[in-house]
Design a protein around this motif. Structure first.
Motif, PDB file in Angstrom:
ATOM      1  N   ILE A 214       0.846  -1.187   0.000  1.00  0.00           N
ATOM      2  CA  ILE A 214       0.000   0.000   0.000  1.00  0.00           C
ATOM      3  C   ILE A 214       0.890   1.248   0.000  1.00  0.00           C
ATOM      4  CG2 ILE A 214      -1.594   1.293   1.467  1.00  0.00           C
ATOM      5  CD1 ILE A 214      -3.108  -1.021   1.837  1.00  0.00           C
TER       6      ILE A 214
ATOM      7  N   LEU B 285       0.900   5.792   8.034  1.00  0.00           N
ATOM      8  CA  LEU B 285      -0.332   4.999   7.973  1.00  0.00           C
ATOM      9  C   LEU B 285      -0.171   3.867   6.957  1.00  0.00           C
ATOM     10  CD1 LEU B 285      -3.288   4.857   8.989  1.00  0.00           C
ATOM     11  CD2 LEU B 285      -3.920   6.223   6.998  1.00  0.00           C
TER      12      LEU B 285
ATOM     13  N   GLU C 166       1.832   1.123   8.443  1.00  0.00           N
ATOM     14  CA  GLU C 166       1.044   0.325   9.394  1.00  0.00           C
ATOM     15  C   GLU C 166       0.134  -0.652   8.664  1.00  0.00           C
ATOM     16  OE1 GLU C 166      -1.230   2.832  11.944  1.00  0.00           O
ATOM     17  OE2 GLU C 166       0.411   3.129  13.361  1.00  0.00           O
ATOM     18  N   PHE C 167      -0.529  -0.153   7.636  1.00  0.00           N
ATOM     19  CA  PHE C 167      -1.400  -1.033   6.842  1.00  0.00           C
ATOM     20  C   PHE C 167      -0.599  -2.215   6.299  1.00  0.00           C
ATOM     21  CE2 PHE C 167      -4.605   2.478   5.393  1.00  0.00           C
ATOM     22  CZ  PHE C 167      -5.163   2.449   6.655  1.00  0.00           C
TER      23      PHE C 167
ATOM     24  N   ALA D 238       2.074  -3.573   7.483  1.00  0.00           N
ATOM     25  CA  ALA D 238       2.422  -4.536   8.541  1.00  0.00           C
ATOM     26  C   ALA D 238       1.226  -5.444   8.837  1.00  0.00           C
ATOM     27  CB  ALA D 238       2.866  -3.802   9.804  1.00  0.00           C
ATOM     28  N   ILE D 239       0.037  -4.841   8.947  1.00  0.00           N
ATOM     29  CA  ILE D 239      -1.149  -5.624   9.288  1.00  0.00           C
ATOM     30  C   ILE D 239      -1.553  -6.531   8.124  1.00  0.00           C
ATOM     31  CG2 ILE D 239      -3.589  -5.483   9.925  1.00  0.00           C
ATOM     32  CD1 ILE D 239      -2.858  -2.820  11.382  1.00  0.00           C
ATOM     33  N   LEU D 240      -1.513  -5.981   6.916  1.00  0.00           N
ATOM     34  CA  LEU D 240      -1.896  -6.798   5.757  1.00  0.00           C
ATOM     35  C   LEU D 240      -0.874  -7.914   5.520  1.00  0.00           C
ATOM     36  CD1 LEU D 240      -3.230  -3.986   3.417  1.00  0.00           C
ATOM     37  CD2 LEU D 240      -4.586  -5.750   4.563  1.00  0.00           C
TER      38      LEU D 240
ATOM     39  N   PHE E 177       0.579  -9.520   7.878  1.00  0.00           N
ATOM     40  CA  PHE E 177       0.151 -10.527   8.851  1.00  0.00           C
ATOM     41  C   PHE E 177      -1.043 -11.311   8.298  1.00  0.00           C
ATOM     42  CE2 PHE E 177      -2.603 -11.184  12.714  1.00  0.00           C
ATOM     43  CZ  PHE E 177      -1.824 -12.168  13.312  1.00  0.00           C
TER      44      PHE E 177
END
Lengths: 492, 95
Positions: free
Chosen positions: B3, B27, B30-31, B33-35, B37
């Motif tokens: 992203i 931001l 962060e996205f 890192a979460i995506l 995962f």
């Protein structure tokens, strides 16, 4: 001598019924304890006037006889529950000043049973978190300490857990979307039940992820959990997903008898790098259930590893939809608008000001996985994985397993601030609990030991749908044998 | 596909959350890192699996189609940041 506030629900109920104590005395002891416990920041909206009024009514009912078990019992209510005329803001700035004009079904039921509300309890904002650090009220502190280090009580029902552990109330309501009752219960040495999806009405509980959310009791004993669960449960026409099936008399059927029953030990819950204390706790739990006459079998729940990733698609997706209602129009915060700001600017500024960082993060992740072009790749894929996770459980239950034993959490309570800056590390807290929500099953966390630092650890039992009664028997078998009586040393 | 700043801006707007231009790179990371995962989900073979629609098998209840409440406009408006003459008030929507 400990005050009346340190009684369990069942002890208080017995003494109230014979007139040895009054609800007013009990309530005042709890309210005094709340006042002295400001350092814990567990109770965010105390309701002493309402409590006095309810205690008075409960005493009249007790004097007349035939009062239900919860009559006159002081309880704390998580801030996620709408309580009429009392601030209910899900620990969020966006609901600042919100006072519902109605009562949630769960609190209505508790009040009809005569329970006394002493106040609203702290939590992670919109129940999104595992440490009660995302609250607009500031974090709650765990009554248990490791040396001088302040620890998290867990989350999201961290205020409820801390309040019960510190004897500020006799029981509390919590809600559990991915572990939010069981993890804080484990971190504070209390019992917490996440009922079968549909057992407890969600009406009037501020929604996070509607297909996963379930409310449940957080108490000082398994017997208390049985009493309070029964009072909270039951069909509600206002929640179309609440099940229209009879609620057992959970305390009446509680025996702790598990002889001849089969307990599954899932190999996938043996995580690499798990602290030795957790491994030992799990082993001692197995011995306790064997001692109680249950048979242990090794089982496999092959999709355990992908439960958290599936959860972090499904829960944010539902949250992004549920939280769309906070637009600054009907309730709560509205941003001050500049000249010429249109309605989109009003929405965007209101939500930027009102939501905290973790809530924004999850709403945006949810928006992303639901957006055109990504819906199939993320959201539909996760729903398919969820179906496989549920099937894992159905398969082992079909093979004759009655309940599953696992650790409740991968560690004891951790220091405040430790995981706050790393969302994914924080998410891993729910690794043992989240499967239960995805499969809609009942789960219970029961305190079973202390780690080398003297901090409480919990075991989790997972049951078959609608078999909370049997699950409570397993939990009682553990409680009886663990002999967990430790209390946090008072420092507040 | 990671992203970038433009994706982050687009998602923030879709979610109706104002994010300052200088905060977009953080931001986006962060996205990612979460995506990243969430990417683990790809390991699962979901061919021939029906996506879950209800966690417990249930048939939604039907009820009689009749008015069950109402006449509480004051209560409905009681928490509004701005309400006048029985209406919610918002900035002008139509020119």
């Amino acid at each position: 001598m400990d005050g009346l506030n340190s009684l369990s629900i069942s002890e208080a109920r017995d003494r109230l019924r014979v007139g040895e104590i009054t609800s007013m005395e009990l309530t005042q002891a709890c309210l005094a304890a709340v006042e002295e416990a400001a350092a814990l920041n567990a109770v965010v909206h105390p309701t002493p006037d309402l409590a006095h009024e309810q205690a008075k009514a409960a005493d009249a009912r007790l004097a007349a006889g035939q009062a239900p078990a919860m009559c006159g019992i002081p309880v704390g209510i998580k801030d996620l529950f709408c309580t009429e005329g009392v601030p209910s803001q899900a620990a969020s700035g966006i609901l600042a000043g919100f006072k519902p004009a109605y009562e949630s079904t769960v609190t209505s039921r508790l009040f009809e049973a005569g329970a006394v509300m002493t106040g609203k309890l702290n939590m992670d904002e919109f129940a999104m978190g595992s440490s009660t650090e995302t609250s607009v009220y500031g974090n709650t502190v765990n009554p248990w300490k490791s040396g001088d280090t302040e620890l998290t009580p867990g989350g999201s029902s961290g205020g409820s857990a801390a309040a019960v552990a510190a004897d500020l109330c006799l029981g509390a309501t919590g809600t559990d979307t991915g572990g939010s009752i069981r993890q804080p219960a484990a971190f504070t040495g209390i019992t917490g039940v996440k009922p079968t999806y549909g057992r407890v009405s969600r009406w009037g509980i501020i929604a996070f992820a509607s297909s996963l959310d379930q409310a449940g009791p957080m108490t000082k004993s398994v017997r208390d959990a049985a009493i309070m669960l029964e009072a909270m449960s039951g069909h509600d026409p206002k929640d179309s997903t609440s099940a229209d099936i009879p609620v057992p008399n959970f305390e009446g059927i509680l025996t702790g008898e598990v002889r001849g029953k089969t307990v599954g030990i899932p190999k996938e819950y043996r995580m690499e790098g798990m602290p030795e204390a957790i491994d030992e706790l799990w082993a001692s739990g197995r011995s306790m259930l064997e001692d109680a006459g249950a048979t242990l079998v090794d089982i496999s729940l092959p999709h355990t590893k992908v439960a958290l990733p599936a959860y972090y698609v499904v829960a944010p997706a539902e949250a992004s939809s549920n939280l769309a209602r906070y637009d600054g129009v009907r309730y709560g915060h509205r941003a001050t608008l500049a000249q010429g700001d249109d309605i989109t600017a009003m929405y965007e500024r209101t939500r930027a000001e009102g939501f905290g960082d973790e809530v924004k993060r999850r709403v945006m992740i949810g928006t992303y996985v639901l957006s055109a072009g990504f819906y199939d790749a993320y959201y539909n894929h996760a729903r398919k994985v969820r179906a496989l996770i549920k099937k894992d459980f159905e398969d082992v239950f079909a093979e004759g397993v009655d309940a599953i034993l696992t650790p409740a959490t991968p560690s004891a309570a951790f220091p405040l601030g430790q995981k706050f800056d790393d969302p994914v590390q924080m998410y891993l807290n729910d690794v043992f609990t989240v499967t239960v929500n995805l499969a809609g099953l009942p789960g219970i966390s029961v305190p079973a030991g202390l780690d080398p630092d003297g901090l409480p650890l919990g075991l989790q039992l997972i049951g078959k749908p609608w078999e909370e009664g049997e699950l409570l028997d397993f939990a009682l078998a553990i409680e009886d044998r663990a002999g967990f009586v430790a209390k946090p040393k008072r420092w507040w | 596909m990671p992203i970038d700043r433009d994706d982050a801006r687009r998602v923030a707007h879709l979610a109706r959350i104002r994010v300052d231009e200088e905060d977009l790179p953080a931001l986006a990371s962060e996205f990612n890192a979460i995506l990243g995962f969430i990417e683990q989900l790809r390991e699962v073979d979901v061919r021939d699996v029906e996506p879950m629609t209800s966690v417990t098998p249930m048939r939604l209840k039907r009820r009689e189609d009749r008015i069950a409440g109402g006449g509480i406009a004051e209560k409905v408006l009681a928490n509004a940041p701005d309400a006048r003459e029985g209406y919610f008030v918002v900035p002008k929507v139509v020119e």
